[in-house]
Design a protein around this motif. Structure first.
Motif, PDB file in Angstrom:
ATOM      1  N   TYR A  72      -4.810   7.066  -0.560  1.00 17.34           N
ATOM      2  CA  TYR A  72      -4.549   5.910  -0.278  1.00 17.34           C
ATOM      3  C   TYR A  72      -4.664   4.965  -1.409  1.00 17.34           C
ATOM      4  O   TYR A  72      -5.696   4.991  -2.433  1.00 17.34           O
ATOM      5  CB  TYR A  72      -5.422   5.170   0.631  1.00 17.34           C
ATOM      6  N   LEU A  73      -3.657   4.110  -1.797  1.00 20.14           N
ATOM      7  CA  LEU A  73      -3.493   3.093  -2.919  1.00 20.14           C
ATOM      8  C   LEU A  73      -3.222   2.071  -2.462  1.00 20.14           C
ATOM      9  O   LEU A  73      -1.790   1.799  -1.895  1.00 20.14           O
ATOM     10  CB  LEU A  73      -2.634   3.849  -4.052  1.00 20.14           C
TER      11      LEU A  73
ATOM     12  N   ASN B 192       3.818   0.631   2.692  1.00 17.73           N
ATOM     13  CA  ASN B 192       3.584  -0.540   3.829  1.00 17.73           C
ATOM     14  C   ASN B 192       3.208  -1.567   2.925  1.00 17.73           C
ATOM     15  O   ASN B 192       2.492  -1.820   2.038  1.00 17.73           O
ATOM     16  CB  ASN B 192       2.254  -0.168   4.570  1.00 17.73           C
ATOM     17  N   THR B 193       4.321  -2.682   3.524  1.00 17.44           N
ATOM     18  CA  THR B 193       4.096  -4.265   2.945  1.00 17.44           C
ATOM     19  C   THR B 193       3.510  -5.165   3.980  1.00 17.44           C
ATOM     20  O   THR B 193       4.054  -4.977   5.098  1.00 17.44           O
ATOM     21  CB  THR B 193       5.705  -4.443   2.379  1.00 17.44           C
ATOM     22  N   GLN B 194       2.831  -5.792   3.347  1.00 20.92           N
ATOM     23  CA  GLN B 194       1.930  -6.594   4.275  1.00 20.92           C
ATOM     24  C   GLN B 194       1.854  -8.200   3.940  1.00 20.92           C
ATOM     25  O   GLN B 194       1.526  -8.253   2.811  1.00 20.92           O
ATOM     26  CB  GLN B 194       0.638  -6.125   4.478  1.00 20.92           C
ATOM     27  N   VAL B 195       1.865  -8.871   4.931  1.00 22.38           N
ATOM     28  CA  VAL B 195       1.399 -10.317   4.544  1.00 22.38           C
ATOM     29  C   VAL B 195       0.416 -10.813   5.508  1.00 22.38           C
ATOM     30  O   VAL B 195       0.443 -10.355   6.636  1.00 22.38           O
ATOM     31  CB  VAL B 195       2.591 -11.332   4.691  1.00 22.38           C
TER      32      VAL B 195
ATOM     33  N   SER C 114       0.971  -1.147  -0.089  1.00 24.08           N
ATOM     34  CA  SER C 114       0.082   0.114  -0.013  1.00 24.08           C
ATOM     35  C   SER C 114       0.755   1.224  -0.161  1.00 24.08           C
ATOM     36  O   SER C 114       2.070   1.039   0.351  1.00 24.08           O
ATOM     37  CB  SER C 114      -0.867  -0.109   1.125  1.00 24.08           C
ATOM     38  N   TYR C 115       0.279   2.304  -0.411  1.00 22.80           N
ATOM     39  CA  TYR C 115       0.972   3.578  -0.671  1.00 22.80           C
ATOM     40  C   TYR C 115      -0.111   4.700   0.134  1.00 22.80           C
ATOM     41  O   TYR C 115      -1.353   4.647  -0.240  1.00 22.80           O
ATOM     42  CB  TYR C 115       1.202   3.995  -2.035  1.00 22.80           C
TER      43      TYR C 115
END
Lengths: 150, 246
Positions: free
Chosen positions: B238-239, B54-57, B41-42
């Motif tokens: 937000y993207l 943000n990088t998410q798992v 996300s950005y």
């Protein structure tokens, strides 16, 4: 004589193995409207080792499973695939190979290692490959028995 | 004229299908078991000049329990959700879930409002209630947040809440999993400080494309309806894109 007895025995076992089959299943899943949710169920069903193929109608949340002839079919695994995807089963239909030609209310029989009990208003004729509907709430057997109707 | 527009809007809403894959909040539903989502996300917050990647798992630990682990490469974000109540029927469900969220950040946000994008360390927990009924889906989240570092005269606790709605606009009829879905969301996101009069109420419209019933592309814009706390980040773009591995 011994050979003849053996052949008769094997023949008997094979006949019964062939009869003890659930050939296909129809699932109507509940609790979803979106295609992403539907695909989650589809993928879970597809992963079952005894499922040969899955056809889906996304609009009606209906899944038709073609089941393997050579592998043991587990109704509880079908249920778990849908519930594990986050949804429930509104209707479960099974195509059973039946030995009897008449279904009587309250009659209990074993098929594919499961115990089934008919719930019918009156006796009805059945076909050798008969579609039945599982009536148990949440597809949970009561006293190890699935209650079915036509 | 206003009433006519309202009427048309309601008419449009009730002829579409509901979606609950919200962009700014989580529904009470949990992920399919044995699935994993990777999400990037950005977020650009006006007023603070901050760009946050943000990088998410996301993964499921059990049928009703999922976990998200995220980082913006400064702060770490942990989210866990357990669905404890479900009533499913044809084309509808009602679900309740409990969530816990924790953020560990080296930063200390120097403002009244609690921030959730890695600018401060905090923990929060609450309840999510989601109801989906074929053509209408709504979700309410309410929770309590405690932040590690206070701000003068504000205290360390706040109530966080949201009200989310979503609609499927396309396709009108599902034929296969390859059809691209287009969804519209409208969310209200609010915060009320427990030991101070401070609060904010944001509105967050968003659009979402779902490709192959497997990946999502989200565009959202969040802006303050009421901002008496004078937040610097009172609006933001937000993207995000996420991919679901079954």
């Amino acid at each position: 004589m011994k050979k003849l007895f053996l052949i008769v025995c094997i023949g008997f076992i094979l006949t019964n193995t062939a009869i003890a089959q659930i050939k296909s299943a129809e699932i109507v899943a509940s609790g979803l409207t979106c295609s992403m949710c539907s695909k989650a169920i589809f993928k879970s069903l597809e992963k079952l080792s005894f499922v040969d193929s899955v056809k889906v109608n996304i609009e009606t949340s209906t899944y038709i499973l073609t089941l393997s002839n050579s592998k043991e079919v587990k109704i509880e695994d079908i249920k778990e695939a849908v519930y594990g995807a986050g949804f429930a089963i509104a209707k479960l239909g099974l195509s059973l190979q039946l030995a009897d030609k008449i279904a009587s209310n309250g009659a209990v029989f074993t098929n594919a290692n499961y115990q089934f009990k008919w719930k019918l208003a009156k006796d009805k004729n059945v076909t050798p490959l008969q579609k039945v509907w599982v009536l148990n709430k949440d597809i949970t057997p009561v006293n190890n028995t699935y209650t079915i109707s036509l | 004229m206003k009433y006519l527009l309202c009427f048309l809007f309601i008419g449009w809403v009730i002829t579409t299908k509901a979606q609950e894959l919200y962009v700014f909040s989580e529904p009470a539903s949990t992920m399919p078991v044995k699935s994993i989502i990777l999400k990037q996300s950005y977020n650009q917050m006006a007023g603070m000049g901050i760009q946050n990647f943000n990088t998410q798992v996301e993964f499921s630990l059990a049928k009703k329990w999922m976990v998200h682990l995220g980082t913006n490469f400064k702060a770490a974000d942990f989210y866990s959700q357990y669905r404890f109540f479900s009533v499913d029927a044809m084309y509808k469900h009602t679900r309740l879930a409990w969530y816990f969220r924790g953020i560990v950040s080296p930063e200390i946000a120097n403002q009244k409002a609690f921030l959730y994008d890695g600018q401060q360390s905090l923990v929060g927990s609450g309840i999510i209630a989601t109801h989906l009924q074929h053509k209408w889906a709504s979700s309410v989240t309410i929770g309590l947040t405690h932040r590690k570092d206070g701000y003068a005269g504000v205290g360390q606790e706040a109530i966080q809440y949201s009200l989310s709605n979503g609609w499927l606009l396309y396709p009108k009829k599902y034929e296969n999993y390859d059809q691209t879905n287009f969804n519209f969301y409208l969310e209200i996101l609010g915060q009320k400080l427990l030991h101070n009069n401070g609060y904010y109420i944001d509105m967050a419209p968003a659009v979402q494309f779902i490709f192959n019933s497997q990946s999502k592309l989200n565009f959202g814009y969040r802006f303050a309806l009421d901002n008496p706390m004078h937040r610097l980040n009172n609006k933001g773009l937000y993207l995000s894109y996420d991919y679901l591995f079954f």
